[in-house]
Design a protein around this motif. Structure first.
Motif, PDB file in Angstrom:
ATOM      1  N   ALA A   5      25.467  24.251  -9.098  1.00  0.00           N
ATOM      2  CA  ALA A   5      24.323  24.444  -8.739  1.00  0.00           C
ATOM      3  C   ALA A   5      23.197  23.353  -9.150  1.00  0.00           C
ATOM      4  CB  ALA A   5      23.508  25.925  -9.337  1.00  0.00           C
ATOM      5  N   TRP A   6      21.914  23.230  -8.922  1.00  0.00           N
ATOM      6  CA  TRP A   6      21.314  22.157  -9.622  1.00  0.00           C
ATOM      7  C   TRP A   6      20.870  22.404 -10.913  1.00  0.00           C
ATOM      8  CZ3 TRP A   6      15.226  22.537  -9.451  1.00  0.00           C
ATOM      9  CH2 TRP A   6      14.677  21.501  -9.964  1.00  0.00           C
ATOM     10  N   ARG A  47       8.863  20.441  -2.335  1.00  0.00           N
ATOM     11  CA  ARG A  47       9.015  20.798  -3.726  1.00  0.00           C
ATOM     12  C   ARG A  47       7.907  21.003  -4.473  1.00  0.00           C
ATOM     13  NH1 ARG A  47      13.592  16.846  -5.961  1.00  0.00           N
ATOM     14  NH2 ARG A  47      15.095  16.814  -4.422  1.00  0.00           N
ATOM     15  N   GLU A 347      21.378  28.330   1.263  1.00  0.00           N
ATOM     16  CA  GLU A 347      20.519  28.225   0.358  1.00  0.00           C
ATOM     17  C   GLU A 347      21.433  27.556  -0.820  1.00  0.00           C
ATOM     18  OE1 GLU A 347      17.570  30.242  -2.838  1.00  0.00           O
ATOM     19  OE2 GLU A 347      18.487  31.335  -1.336  1.00  0.00           O
ATOM     20  N   TYR A 350      21.099  23.795  -0.190  1.00  0.00           N
ATOM     21  CA  TYR A 350      19.642  23.187  -0.371  1.00  0.00           C
ATOM     22  C   TYR A 350      19.591  22.933  -1.819  1.00  0.00           C
ATOM     23  CZ  TYR A 350      14.730  23.114   0.295  1.00  0.00           C
ATOM     24  OH  TYR A 350      13.371  22.633   0.072  1.00  0.00           O
ATOM     25  N   ARG A 351      19.818  23.872  -2.653  1.00  0.00           N
ATOM     26  CA  ARG A 351      19.640  23.816  -4.071  1.00  0.00           C
ATOM     27  C   ARG A 351      20.705  22.972  -4.655  1.00  0.00           C
ATOM     28  NH1 ARG A 351      14.811  25.635  -3.944  1.00  0.00           N
ATOM     29  NH2 ARG A 351      14.518  27.774  -3.098  1.00  0.00           N
ATOM     30  N   GLU A 354      19.503  19.084  -4.522  1.00  0.00           N
ATOM     31  CA  GLU A 354      18.173  18.635  -4.832  1.00  0.00           C
ATOM     32  C   GLU A 354      18.206  17.794  -6.103  1.00  0.00           C
ATOM     33  OE1 GLU A 354      14.414  21.610  -6.137  1.00  0.00           O
ATOM     34  OE2 GLU A 354      16.120  22.404  -6.199  1.00  0.00           O
ATOM     35  N   GLU A 355      19.272  17.845  -6.590  1.00  0.00           N
ATOM     36  CA  GLU A 355      19.244  16.834  -7.895  1.00  0.00           C
ATOM     37  C   GLU A 355      19.440  15.340  -7.391  1.00  0.00           C
ATOM     38  OE1 GLU A 355      23.452  15.950  -9.799  1.00  0.00           O
ATOM     39  OE2 GLU A 355      23.666  18.153  -8.707  1.00  0.00           O
ATOM     40  N   ARG A 380      12.762  30.017   3.124  1.00  0.00           N
ATOM     41  CA  ARG A 380      13.576  30.041   1.679  1.00  0.00           C
ATOM     42  C   ARG A 380      14.035  28.480   1.528  1.00  0.00           C
ATOM     43  NH1 ARG A 380      15.672  34.944  -0.103  1.00  0.00           N
ATOM     44  NH2 ARG A 380      16.398  33.532  -1.824  1.00  0.00           N
ATOM     45  N   THR A 381      14.376  27.817   2.662  1.00  0.00           N
ATOM     46  CA  THR A 381      15.013  26.462   2.327  1.00  0.00           C
ATOM     47  C   THR A 381      14.427  25.907   3.660  1.00  0.00           C
ATOM     48  OG1 THR A 381      16.610  27.233   4.072  1.00  0.00           O
ATOM     49  CG2 THR A 381      17.452  27.373   1.729  1.00  0.00           C
TER      50      THR A 381
END
Length: 440
Positions: A5-6, A47, A347, A350-351, A354-355, A380-381
């Motif tokens: 995850a991010w 964001r 999702e 997508y997450r 993000e980084e 959501r995304t």
């Protein structure tokens, strides 16, 4: 492999993405800067939690549309841009983004073209099954500037031209004669040195990499025969992108996708040592941007969805912000009915992206984002761009038995206020402004 995850960010406020393409390429064309600024603006709105829209895209495989009677939703060859038009056939609206493919060719020897033009005379011309290359270039120019474009000199005002090798009358779609959307190219590149240019030659198992563990290293080592073969392939790509650069057309270029596929699977560039992959990406970038002077490009990095057994953690394969403008995912690991990872559909990808602090896109998917199973996906995304793969818009791919898009799904997506569509007359398509406005 577990899902990654991010990582958390202790800085206050959202981590916004850069908005100026000149941070990466100081000589970026004004049009390329406008396109990137548009994508970055959508990402930053998302964001910040502000209302945002997703550009709906469509990928087309012109070599299959033109020459493969088994391709798509009916048996028989099709006119170029069949799946670009298909969205309008269903909804009355065009996609906001069209991605085409300059490779892999259609099983013919060597690189070639259909008709000799100023930008492709270095390649054998009037060759069977190669006319799709000019169609791809013409269609890209026409989506950006409007079709038909009689001033191109490449086809008649009616939008038709006659293919040299066969005499077949070819018709390009009419999208209103004014700017209609953004364009991109992928490059399913057969392995360097391949005597035949076709999809089988793109696969790892059909390339020298399958039997020779040192082959890929020679591809990215200057002076080797394998490296010279790579440059030969890139010259074919650059000649056609260069024509578009000369006409002011910016291109989202998506090379060497799905590089994080498990070793021994996927494409010849996939599953390699990450440092060697970085070298491949960087030397391709240097050839196109510095040696060939192509400053109309927005570079897209799109790993395979990292579900574990097939797609691995993509982070080791990221070439870095000096070489990448947009990040995406080719998502074939889950479906609207069966989301991967326990959260909302897409999702986890997508997450996970993000980084990178870059605009995030779904670069390939069999499914439209809004459908009966997932009518709130973009809440959501809020992906910046979502591209449906080729025939999957209307055809139940035999390799993907878990569902297909219905006409109602396509209409729901194209009619949503969360989606930006294409075409000059639509309410949510400021393409003329993106095409012509000044950038300070």
């Amino acid at each position: 492999m577990g899902i990654w995850a991010w990582p958390g960010d202790s800085a206050p406020g959202p981590r916004l993405v850069p908005t100026e393409l000149r941070d990466r390429d100081p000589e970026a064309t004004p049009a390329a800067r406008r396109v990137y600024a548009t994508l970055a603006g959508l990402e930053n709105d998302a964001r910040r939690g502000r209302p945002s829209r997703t550009l709906i895209g469509q990928h087309v495989e012109l070599q299959n549309e033109r020459y493969n009677a088994e391709y798509g939703d009916y048996r028989g060859t099709k006119q170029p841009g069949y799946y670009y038009r298909k969205a309008r056939d269903i909804t009355g609206k065009l996609p906001a983004f069209l991605e085409l493919d300059l490779g892999p060719g259609y099983g013919q020897p060597g690189w070639a073209v259909g008709e000799a033009r100023s930008y492709n005379r270095a390649w054998p011309s009037c060759r069977r099954a190669w006319g799709y290359v000019e169609d791809a270039v013409d269609l890209a120019a026409g989506v950006w500037a409007g079709l038909p474009r009689a001033d191109d000199g490449s086809y008649r005002p009616s939008g038709t031209h006659r293919e040299c090798a066969t005499g077949t009358e070819v018709s390009l779609p009419d999208n209103g004669g004014r700017p209609a959307g953004l364009v991109g190219f992928s490059f399913h590149q057969p392995y360097p040195g391949s005597p035949v240019k076709g999809f089988p030659q793109t696969r790892h198992r059909d390339s020298p990499a399958a039997k020779d563990p040192g082959w890929f290293g020679r591809v990215v080592t200057e002076g080797t025969p394998e490296h010279l073969a790579l440059l030969h392939d890139l010259a074919f790509l650059a000649d056609h992108l260069g024509y578009l650069a000369g006409r002011g057309v910016p291109v989202l270029l998506r090379p060497y996708h799905e590089m994080n596929t498990a070793p021994g699977h996927g494409f010849w560039w996939a599953g390699q040592d990450p440092a060697a992959f970085h070298r491949l990406w960087q030397l391709t970038y240097d050839y196109l941007v510095h040696r060939r002077g192509l400053h109309n490009l927005v570079f897209v990095w799109s790993p395979n969805s990292w579900n574990g057994p097939y797609g691995r953690d993509p982070r080791p394969y990221y070439p870095g912000g000096r070489y990448v403008d947009v990040v995406g995912v080719d998502d074939y690991s889950d479906t609207p009915a069966e989301p991967f990872g326990g959260g909302a559909w897409t999702e986890v990808w997508y997450r996970g992206l993000e980084e990178y602090r870059r605009p995030r896109i779904v670069a390939e998917s069999f499914h439209v984002p809004l459908n009966a199973h997932q009518p709130r996906t973009l809440s959501r995304t809020p992906w910046v761009l979502w591209t449906v793969w080729g025939q999957a818009l209307t055809y139940d791919n035999v390799s993907e038995p878990r569902g297909k898009n219905t006409a109602a799904d396509v209409k729901r997506t194209y009619g949503s206020p969360k989606v930006t569509i294409g075409g000059h007359a639509a309410e949510r398509t400021p393409w003329a402004e993106i095409t012509t406005q000044d950038v300070t």
